[in-house]
Scaffold this active site. Structure first.
Site, short mmCIF file in Angstrom:
data_model
loop_
_atom_site.label_atom_id
_atom_site.label_comp_id
_atom_site.label_asym_id
_atom_site.label_seq_id
_atom_site.Cartn_x
_atom_site.Cartn_y
_atom_site.Cartn_z
N ASP A 77 -2.88 -0.19 6.27
CA ASP A 77 -3.75 -0.57 5.15
C ASP A 77 -3.28 -1.87 4.50
OD1 ASP A 77 -5.05 1.72 5.76
OD2 ASP A 77 -4.82 2.69 3.80
N ASP A 126 0.86 -1.18 0.00
CA ASP A 126 0.00 0.00 0.00
C ASP A 126 0.90 1.23 0.00
OD1 ASP A 126 -2.93 1.05 0.47
OD2 ASP A 126 -1.62 2.25 1.76
N GLU A 172 1.06 5.62 0.27
CA GLU A 172 0.45 6.93 0.53
C GLU A 172 1.17 7.93 -0.36
OE1 GLU A 172 -2.23 7.10 2.16
OE2 GLU A 172 -2.11 5.06 2.95
N HIS A 219 -5.50 4.88 6.43
CA HIS A 219 -4.77 5.67 5.44
C HIS A 219 -3.28 5.82 5.79
CE1 HIS A 219 -8.34 6.59 3.13
NE2 HIS A 219 -8.95 7.01 4.24
#
Length: 567
Positions: free
Chosen positions: A171, A26, A28, A166
């Site tokens: 995540d 994941d 960001e 998030h």
């Protein structure tokens, strides 16, 4: 196909999910656009349901993080100020991933960022298989189970131990639980491998997946396979062939038609229409190629597009009239005329004819000329581009010398045509008539490639018998070729005597009548496949009965042609 016990091979089973290493990732970022930057990477490595490693790092995006993104992720400019750059993080992340299957929720977003990052830092993307849990969830989850396929929704449904917030690692941990929940759901549907999982992700229709058992009884050998349906005939239901294909491993190839690997729409329709599939085993891959061509020619299957009309070719004929000319014909006859070709495109024929006529002022009209009748000369004669045999301005003997030059050029000496083109090319370039020079070059390219093709095929067509062999992993592939047609194929396995296998192949080979030269006895495409096999490195000639020659130059590179034209 007779029913019998069948044990799938390891290759056919695919990569078992229980033994597969997944890296769930994941990211960001500073936003959703392609110009956004990565601020955090989180990844979890799992195998057999057990976590075996985790990876997490903040990344300095080298740009300002928008306020909305800071609120959403909790990652601020101060947090990433001392973080490592993406260029220093990527190598360790890729090493962590290794050859594992990558998993992401909405994989297009995360994997897209990673691919662009590798390209920006001149690192090769490893090309690992990718599973998207969003696509998998859409294929598996029912509408009354979850209102949407967001990560938070799915994590709650599968009672994930981690709540998505998030942040990359959190995540990724939640996505691991979602992945395991989805795998448990599809296990009862016959999904036991990574390949099966990808099929569900791509939403391969259940009806198509169910038909993969059709391949179970097919051979793991070179051969030709054909899908068919049943139609009413005079003696009951009869097979109508819908599609013909070939493969070095028929069973493995046919299985792909029922998986996500097959993306052609017409093949999806064909599989739905078909009522079965069968196969013919061949001794060698070349025999399979040739049998495929012959079956397509014989049956014209509705779902085959290539090789469907192998006899739609044209030839150039140097006629045997008192004043010969070049004529376009569809077949080669045993009439003493000289033939050149074959051609599949009328445009190519026109270019070749123009190249020859640039070098030799042979007549271009189609009138029947005789010594007893005089016709008015055409405009080309007035322009000096025709010797005007129609009004007997040139004798048959002198005209015959021009025709002999054409015959020599068509028989193998391309020098006269190239020399004429070089002289004209020099004039065109000197006067900056570059468009005409480009047209001339195109005609010469057509002429040289057509000459090579003609003589490759004519050499095979002349040869009464050619026996050749090539070594493969299975043994010695042996082929008997007669007048450009594959008459027999055999495989000498380890322990066999290749010469003895070759003699047996010759003894049972098809009798092939001598064709009208220069056409081969089989189709043009069959002869071209044979020629390509003979040109492979390592092919050994065992026996030749008759003359066999090959073009000295298999073609001219662009630079070579330019050098020849410009001297």
């Amino acid at each position: 196909m007779g029913a019998h016990a069948y044990q799938p091979t390891i290759d056919e089973l695919g990569t078992p999910l229980i033994a597969t290493t997944f890296v769930v990732v994941d990211l960001e970022t500073t936003g959703g656009g392609e110009d956004a930057a990565i601020t955090e990477i989180g990844a979890v490595k799992v195998c057999g349901g057990v976590v075996i490693g985790e990876f997490q790092t903040l990344v300095d995006p080298l740009t300002h993080i928008p306020a909305l993104i800071q609120v959403l992720t909790g990652i601020t400019n101060n947090m990433v100020a001392g973080a490592p750059s993406l260029g220093s993080v990527l190598p360790s992340f890729l090493e962590f991933v290794g050859d594992a299957v990558l998993v992401a929720h909405n994989a297009g977003f995360d994997i897209g960022f990673l691919k662009r990052a590798c390209a920006a830092h001149e690192m090769p993307w490893p090309g690992n298989p990718v599973i998207d849990t969003v696509g998998l969830a859409r294929s598996v989850m029912l509408r009354d189970e979850v209102p949407n396929h967001k990560l938070a929704t799915l994590a709650r449904h599968f009672s994930s131990s981690t709540t998505p917030n998030h942040r990359a690692l959190s995540d990724a941990r939640a996505t691991v639980d979602v992945l395991h929940g989805l795998i448990a759901r599809v296990g009862n549907l016959g999904v036991h491998s990574v390949e099966d999982l990808k099929e569900f992700t791509r939403r391969v229709p259940k009806q198509r997946r169910a038909r993969r058992t059709w391949a179970d009884a097919l051979p793991e050998r070179p051969g030709v396979y054909f899908f068919y349906d049943l139609v009413d005939g005079d003696h009951g239901p009869q097979r109508r062939i819908l599609y013909v294909g070939k493969s070095v491993n028929v069973r493995r190839r046919v299985r792909t038609y029922f998986t996500a690997a097959e993306t052609r729409r017409r093949m999806d329709e064909m599989v739905r229409v078909a009522t079965g599939v069968d196969a013919v085993t061949c001794a060698t891959p070349l025999e399979a190629e040739v049998l495929e061509l012959r079956m397509i020619d014989a049956h014209s299957p509705r779902y085959n597009r290539r090789s469907k009309f192998p006899r739609r070719v044209q030839w150039l004929k140097l006629t045997t009239e008192i004043y010969p000319r070049l004529s376009v014909v569809r077949t080669v006859a045993d009439d003493g005329a000289h033939y050149f070709g074959p051609f599949r495109s009328r445009d190519t024929i026109d270019r070749v004819v123009s190249a020859v006529q640039d070098a030799f002022p042979i007549r271009r009209c189609s009138d029947r000329l005789s010594l007893r009748r005089t016709l008015s000369p055409c405009a080309l004669a007035g322009m000096g581009r025709c010797l005007s045999p129609c009004d007997h301005s040139i004798s048959p003997e002198d005209y015959g010398q021009i025709v002999e030059g054409v015959r020599v050029a068509l028989s193998g000496d391309i020098g006269s045509v190239v020399a004429a083109a070089r002289e004209r090319m020099t004039r065109l370039v000197a006067t900056e008539r570059f468009e005409e020079a480009a047209d001339l070059r195109t005609r010469l390219e057509a002429w040289t490639s057509a000459s090579v093709r003609h003589h490759r095929l004519a050499g095979l067509a002349r040869c009464a018998q050619l026996v050749a062999a090539s070594r493969s992993d299975e043994g010695w592939e042996i082929h008997v070729v007669r007048h450009g047609r594959l008459a027999a194929a055999a495989l000498a396995r380890p322990g066999d005597i290749p010469q003895e296998v070759a003699r047996q192949a010759v003894a049972v080979a098809e009798t092939v009548p001598t064709p009208a030269a220069p056409a081969p006895a089989g189709t043009i495409e069959e002869a071209e496949r044979i020629a390509a096999w003979l040109e492979r490195p390592g092919v050994r000639l065992i026996e030749i009965d008759g003359d066999w020659s090959w073009p000295l130059h298999a073609g001219l590179a662009d630079g070579d042609l330019a050098r020849i034209l410009l001297g």
